[in-house]
Design a protein around this motif. Structure first.
Motif, short mmCIF file in Angstrom:
data_model
loop_
_atom_site.label_atom_id
_atom_site.label_comp_id
_atom_site.label_asym_id
_atom_site.label_seq_id
_atom_site.Cartn_x
_atom_site.Cartn_y
_atom_site.Cartn_z
N ALA A 1 7.07 -0.28 0.79
CA ALA A 1 6.70 0.46 -0.20
C ALA A 1 7.32 1.30 -0.95
CB ALA A 1 5.53 -0.17 -0.57
N ASP B 1 4.09 -1.25 5.98
CA ASP B 1 3.98 -1.83 4.64
C ASP B 1 3.57 -0.32 3.95
OD1 ASP B 1 3.44 -4.31 4.45
OD2 ASP B 1 1.61 -4.60 4.13
N MET C 1 9.28 -9.40 0.59
CA MET C 1 8.75 -8.51 1.91
C MET C 1 8.37 -6.95 0.76
SD MET C 1 9.77 -7.11 5.21
CE MET C 1 9.63 -9.11 6.27
N ARG C 2 8.82 -6.44 -0.20
CA ARG C 2 8.84 -4.81 -0.89
C ARG C 2 7.59 -5.35 -1.46
NH1 ARG C 2 12.40 -0.34 -2.75
NH2 ARG C 2 10.77 1.05 -3.77
N ALA C 3 7.60 -6.73 -2.16
CA ALA C 3 6.31 -6.57 -4.13
C ALA C 3 5.19 -6.38 -2.84
CB ALA C 3 7.13 -8.09 -4.38
N LYS C 4 5.52 -7.71 -1.94
CA LYS C 4 4.17 -7.81 -1.17
C LYS C 4 3.66 -6.33 -0.55
CE LYS C 4 4.91 -12.21 0.23
NZ LYS C 4 4.66 -13.38 1.55
N ALA C 5 4.61 -5.31 -0.14
CA ALA C 5 3.81 -4.29 0.18
C ALA C 5 3.37 -3.10 -0.89
CB ALA C 5 5.09 -3.48 1.42
N GLU C 6 4.17 -3.03 -1.55
CA GLU C 6 3.79 -2.41 -2.79
C GLU C 6 2.08 -2.98 -4.00
OE1 GLU C 6 7.20 -3.16 -5.99
OE2 GLU C 6 7.97 -0.65 -4.92
N LYS C 7 2.08 -4.38 -3.23
CA LYS C 7 0.88 -4.85 -3.84
C LYS C 7 -0.29 -4.14 -2.77
CE LYS C 7 -1.01 -8.19 -4.94
NZ LYS C 7 -1.92 -10.41 -5.11
N ARG C 8 -0.21 -4.20 -1.66
CA ARG C 8 -1.14 -3.55 -0.69
C ARG C 8 -1.16 -1.94 -0.99
NH1 ARG C 8 1.93 -7.36 4.04
NH2 ARG C 8 0.73 -9.10 3.78
N GLU D 1 -0.81 -0.45 -3.94
CA GLU D 1 -1.90 -0.25 -5.03
C GLU D 1 -2.42 -0.52 -4.90
OE1 GLU D 1 -0.71 1.12 -8.72
OE2 GLU D 1 0.48 0.75 -7.31
N SER D 2 -3.02 -1.36 -4.11
CA SER D 2 -4.87 -2.13 -4.02
C SER D 2 -5.79 -1.09 -3.22
CB SER D 2 -4.56 -3.34 -2.86
OG SER D 2 -6.14 -3.61 -2.44
#
Length: 223
Positions: free
Chosen positions: A151, A147, A1-8, A10-11
């Protein structure tokens, strides 16, 4: 979940579009933030520009509300305060269309990089000596976008606790030595023992929540 939040996040951070933040805490709304928000939305449409507009809480300069921050790709956020609808439109047109950030109107910058003639937020006299803990996300995240919180380490304490035994959790609270902010400054461990299952704890929490209602704008889960 955190990896997805960080990716969003970062985007969003690397977005090729401008990002605009408007302080929508209680102090900002009272000072006219909703008009500033509406003006920003109209300006982007009128200028035929794509951009993201985020609602954030108070960054800690209530006396400068309403506050708006603008970030262009590859540059830090630039903050502007004491805005009117006319001043908001002037700043957006000047910076987004003509690349003139109007330093004479700016409060500070936040983020990587610098803008000539504008100080960093963390160099301001009232901020320089502060070490923000609970307030570290103040004015920097949208409290309605989970997110943003995850993140920045949100729920990491819960994740850690779920991997521990109940006894280990109690020992962790005991070692921390945390105390309540009420008159008695009773330790959290003692509060857990005294108020468990009673209505007293709920009433105490309700009173403390009312006094700190603005916390929900930047660290809603941690409180």
């Amino acid at each position: 979940m955190r990896a997805k939040a960080e990716k969003r996040i970062e985007s969003l951070k690397n977005s090729a579009q401008p990002v605009i933040q408007v302080g929508m805490g209680t102090c900002g709304r009272a000072a006219g933030a909703e008009k500033v928000l509406a003006t920003a939305e109209k300006c982007l449409k009128r200028m035929h520009l794509l951009g993201r507009i985020l609602h954030v809480g108070c960054i800690g300069m209530c006396y400068m509300e309403p506050i708006m921050a603008i970030r262009k790709p590859g540059k830090p956020f630039i903050y502007y305060g004491n805005l009117t609808t006319e001043r908001t439109e002037e700043i957006l047109s000047s910076y987004l269309l003509n690349d003139d950030p109007q330093p004479q109107l700016a409060l500070c910058t936040v983020g990587e990089g610098s803008i000539e003639g504008i100080s960093s937020f963390y160099e301001l006299p009232m901020i320089r000596s502060q070490v923000r803990i609970v307030l570290r996300n103040c004015g920097l995240i949208d409290p309605e976008v989970i997110d943003h919180y995850i993140a920045r380490g949100g729920y990491s304490g819960l994740h850690k606790a779920l991997l521990m035994t109940p006894e280990d959790v109690i020992q962790e609270v005991k070692k921390a030595g945390l105390r309540g902010r009420g008159r008695g400054r009773i330790s959290h461990l003692a509060q857990m023992a005294i108020f468990q299952g009673s209505t007293c704890r709920r009433e105490i929490c309700d009173m403390q929540w009312q006094r700190r209602r603005s916390w929900r704008f930047f660290k809603p889960i941690a409180v």
